[in-house]
Scaffold this motif. Structure first.
Motif, PDB file in Angstrom:
ATOM      1  N   GLU A   1      37.160  44.024  36.866  1.00 31.93           N
ATOM      2  CA  GLU A   1      37.045  43.087  37.988  1.00 31.93           C
ATOM      3  C   GLU A   1      35.648  43.147  38.596  1.00 31.93           C
ATOM      4  O   GLU A   1      35.094  42.117  38.998  1.00 31.93           O
ATOM      5  CB  GLU A   1      38.100  43.393  39.044  1.00 31.93           C
ATOM      6  N   GLY A   2      35.079  44.358  38.674  1.00 31.42           N
ATOM      7  CA  GLY A   2      33.741  44.495  39.235  1.00 31.42           C
ATOM      8  C   GLY A   2      32.699  43.733  38.438  1.00 31.42           C
ATOM      9  O   GLY A   2      31.835  43.048  38.998  1.00 31.42           O
ATOM     10  N   LYS A   3      32.751  43.850  37.107  1.00 30.41           N
ATOM     11  CA  LYS A   3      31.788  43.136  36.261  1.00 30.41           C
ATOM     12  C   LYS A   3      32.023  41.625  36.322  1.00 30.41           C
ATOM     13  O   LYS A   3      31.074  40.836  36.292  1.00 30.41           O
ATOM     14  CB  LYS A   3      31.885  43.633  34.828  1.00 30.41           C
ATOM     15  N   LEU A   4      33.289  41.216  36.403  1.00 31.23           N
ATOM     16  CA  LEU A   4      33.583  39.789  36.538  1.00 31.23           C
ATOM     17  C   LEU A   4      33.011  39.238  37.839  1.00 31.23           C
ATOM     18  O   LEU A   4      32.446  38.138  37.861  1.00 31.23           O
ATOM     19  CB  LEU A   4      35.090  39.555  36.491  1.00 31.23           C
ATOM     20  N   ALA A   5      33.144  40.006  38.913  1.00 35.04           N
ATOM     21  CA  ALA A   5      32.613  39.569  40.211  1.00 35.04           C
ATOM     22  C   ALA A   5      31.094  39.429  40.145  1.00 35.04           C
ATOM     23  O   ALA A   5      30.512  38.499  40.724  1.00 35.04           O
ATOM     24  CB  ALA A   5      33.019  40.554  41.300  1.00 35.04           C
ATOM     25  N   ALA A   6      30.441  40.342  39.428  1.00 31.78           N
ATOM     26  CA  ALA A   6      28.986  40.274  39.283  1.00 31.78           C
ATOM     27  C   ALA A   6      28.576  39.018  38.514  1.00 31.78           C
ATOM     28  O   ALA A   6      27.588  38.356  38.868  1.00 31.78           O
ATOM     29  CB  ALA A   6      28.464  41.530  38.585  1.00 31.78           C
TER      30      ALA A   6
ATOM     31  N   PRO B   1      38.663  32.141  40.559  1.00 28.49           N
ATOM     32  CA  PRO B   1      39.456  33.377  40.549  1.00 28.49           C
ATOM     33  C   PRO B   1      39.071  34.291  39.392  1.00 28.49           C
ATOM     34  O   PRO B   1      38.554  33.837  38.359  1.00 28.49           O
ATOM     35  CB  PRO B   1      40.892  32.877  40.392  1.00 28.49           C
ATOM     36  N   LEU B   2      39.339  35.569  39.558  1.00 24.51           N
ATOM     37  CA  LEU B   2      39.083  36.575  38.540  1.00 24.51           C
ATOM     38  C   LEU B   2      40.408  37.135  38.038  1.00 24.51           C
ATOM     39  O   LEU B   2      41.321  37.386  38.835  1.00 24.51           O
ATOM     40  CB  LEU B   2      38.227  37.707  39.110  1.00 24.51           C
ATOM     41  N   ILE B   3      40.515  37.301  36.725  1.00 23.28           N
ATOM     42  CA  ILE B   3      41.739  37.824  36.117  1.00 23.28           C
ATOM     43  C   ILE B   3      41.380  39.053  35.294  1.00 23.28           C
ATOM     44  O   ILE B   3      40.532  38.978  34.401  1.00 23.28           O
ATOM     45  CB  ILE B   3      42.402  36.770  35.201  1.00 23.28           C
ATOM     46  N   VAL B   4      42.030  40.164  35.588  1.00 22.82           N
ATOM     47  CA  VAL B   4      41.822  41.379  34.796  1.00 22.82           C
ATOM     48  C   VAL B   4      42.786  41.347  33.619  1.00 22.82           C
ATOM     49  O   VAL B   4      44.007  41.308  33.800  1.00 22.82           O
ATOM     50  CB  VAL B   4      42.036  42.643  35.650  1.00 22.82           C
ATOM     51  N   ALA B   5      42.225  41.327  32.412  1.00 21.55           N
ATOM     52  CA  ALA B   5      43.036  41.299  31.192  1.00 21.55           C
ATOM     53  C   ALA B   5      42.291  42.070  30.119  1.00 21.55           C
ATOM     54  O   ALA B   5      41.062  42.068  30.075  1.00 21.55           O
ATOM     55  CB  ALA B   5      43.296  39.862  30.739  1.00 21.55           C
ATOM     56  N   ASP B   6      43.059  42.727  29.257  1.00 24.46           N
ATOM     57  CA  ASP B   6      42.470  43.640  28.270  1.00 24.46           C
ATOM     58  C   ASP B   6      43.118  43.385  26.907  1.00 24.46           C
ATOM     59  O   ASP B   6      44.354  43.337  26.799  1.00 24.46           O
ATOM     60  CB  ASP B   6      42.717  45.084  28.707  1.00 24.46           C
ATOM     61  N   ALA B   7      42.288  43.222  25.880  1.00 28.12           N
ATOM     62  CA  ALA B   7      42.807  42.976  24.535  1.00 28.12           C
ATOM     63  C   ALA B   7      43.702  44.101  24.052  1.00 28.12           C
ATOM     64  O   ALA B   7      44.554  43.893  23.175  1.00 28.12           O
ATOM     65  CB  ALA B   7      41.649  42.783  23.559  1.00 28.12           C
TER      66      ALA B   7
END
Length: 413
Positions: free
Chosen positions: A41-46, A59-65
């Motif tokens: 989320e931090g890197k997405l916000a940046a 919006p930001l979504i935290v998702a992981d392969a």
């Protein structure tokens, strides 16, 4: 389909992912609902902060392969998921499965034949049942190739000129760098090619257009070689010299042949690709031979562990890429030639400014996602594992023209 978002960019913290998000921030129509997704989320916000403007409230979504449940939750919220997370053989299987199961349209940048084959075999039927469009190869690999042949097909139809015969795309000029993601995909494929079944698939010119329930209309041995030197005049009388192999033809040709299997370009359709290296016969022949030898040596070095380690020290890594100034200096021009069953000759052309693997690819991927999300009333009533031409066709051509790409099709001769 009522979803919270029109497009989710998965992998937005990566180099090409951020370029794609930036393109959408500046060119998506007002009111388009876009979200950014990735592991941090931090890197997405940046990334969102760097985009500014229209993206400020995305919006930001935290998702992981590596966490399939997060992918399931993500694709359920959007009409289209646009992913730059590769190598897709390593990170893509869970996401394409989630999208197909949820009836969510999907676009990516893969140049990996085994991954597309995986999609066809494992999620193709599911995508047809849910109405999902799974569209691979929506960047420089393989939009120019696929739309070039498709444009010829549409023009021949309009003119009543018959079916397409032998068709060849020629890279007339190109300036750009191979992306770190593309190099990493080549590493993964080189590793997998040690397996005999995978190696057989990679060598099969119809690897993506032949399988259970799929009709093959031509003998695979009649397809043009991906590695041969080609006398230019055999492609079209207007061309001179010798053409070299094009390093991505072993993937692009499979995508175009899949489009043929879905759209039926003609019973005698054959498709190949090559690269212009000059028009002077002797000079171009020598240059073409050097290119062919270099491609062979490069692939061999990539598949051999000791030399691969040496290459890893100098080749770009995932997440790396050229400066903005370098990306702006890039460009490409491709021309695709055919002779129809009535004997009429046609040529399609696509050119664009911007590094093909970065700037131009961000445009192609971004417009593919927008076409699926916003042009649904113009798209063919077709679902499953598709190609750019079969999924979006005219809608994508129009979008790319509006984005500054030069695309035309004309009868010649």
């Amino acid at each position: 389909m009522s979803r919270e978002f029109d497009v989710v960019v998965f992998g937005a913290t990566g180099f090409v992912g951020e370029l794609t998000a930036r393109y959408l921030a500046h060119h998506a129509p007002a009111g388009t609902k876009i979200a950014l997704a990735g592991r941090s989320e931090g890197k997405l916000a940046a990334v969102r902060d760097r985009l500014g403007g229209a993206a400020a409230d995305w919006p930001l979504i935290v998702a992981d392969a590596d966490r399939p449940s997060t992918l399931d939750a993500m694709v359920a919220r959007t009409q289209v998921v646009c992913t730059t997370v590769g190598p897709y053989l390593r990170y893509g299987e869970s996401l394409v499965t989630a999208a197909a199961s949820a009836g969510t349209d999907y676009v990516d940048l893969t140049g990996e034949v085994p991954f597309v084959r995986y999609s066809i075999d494992k999620v193709g039927d599911t995508a047809v049942a849910t109405g999902a469009r799974i569209v691979h190869a929506c960047g420089f690999d393989s939009v120019p190739s696929d739309l070039g042949a498709y444009g010829l097909y549409r023009k021949a139809q309009e003119d009543g000129a018959g079916d397409l015969g032998t068709t060849t795309m020629v890279v007339m000029s190109v300036r750009g760098a191979a992306s770190g993601g593309t190099i990493d995909s080549m590493r993964v494929i080189a590793e997998q090619a040690r397996d005999s079944a995978t190696r057989s698939m990679l060598l099969n010119p119809q690897a993506l257009s032949s399988g259970p329930g799929e009709l093959v209309r031509v003998d695979r041995r009649s397809e043009p070689s991906d590695a041969a030197l080609v006398r230019a005049s055999t492609v079209d009388p207007s061309l001179r010299g010798t053409l070299a192999p094009f390093f991505m033809s072993s993937f692009n040709t499979r995508i175009v042949r899949r489009s043929d299997s879905l759209l039926e370009y003609g019973p005698d359709f054959r498709y190949g690709e090559a690269m212009a290296v000059g028009s002077i016969p002797v000079v171009s022949t020598i240059a073409s031979a050097v290119v062919a030898a270099g491609l062979g040596a490069g692939l061999g070095a990539m598949s051999f562990a000791p030399t691969r380690k040496l290459l890893d020290r100098v080749l770009p890594k995932p997440g790396e890429g050229p400066s903005e100034a370098s990306r702006d200096k890039g460009h490409f021009t491709v021309q695709t030639y055919t002779t129809t069953s009535s004997g009429r000759r046609y040529r399609s052309r696509m050119s664009a400014q911007g590094d093909p693997g970065y700037k131009a690819t961000a445009v192609m991927l971004g417009e593919s996602a927008l076409a699926l999300a916003l042009d649904r009333d113009r798209l063919p009533a077709r679902s499953g594992v598709l190609t750019p031409a079969a999924a979006m066709g005219d809608a994508l051509i129009d979008r790319l023209r509006d984005a500054g790409f030069d695309i035309d099709v004309a009868e010649i001769g």
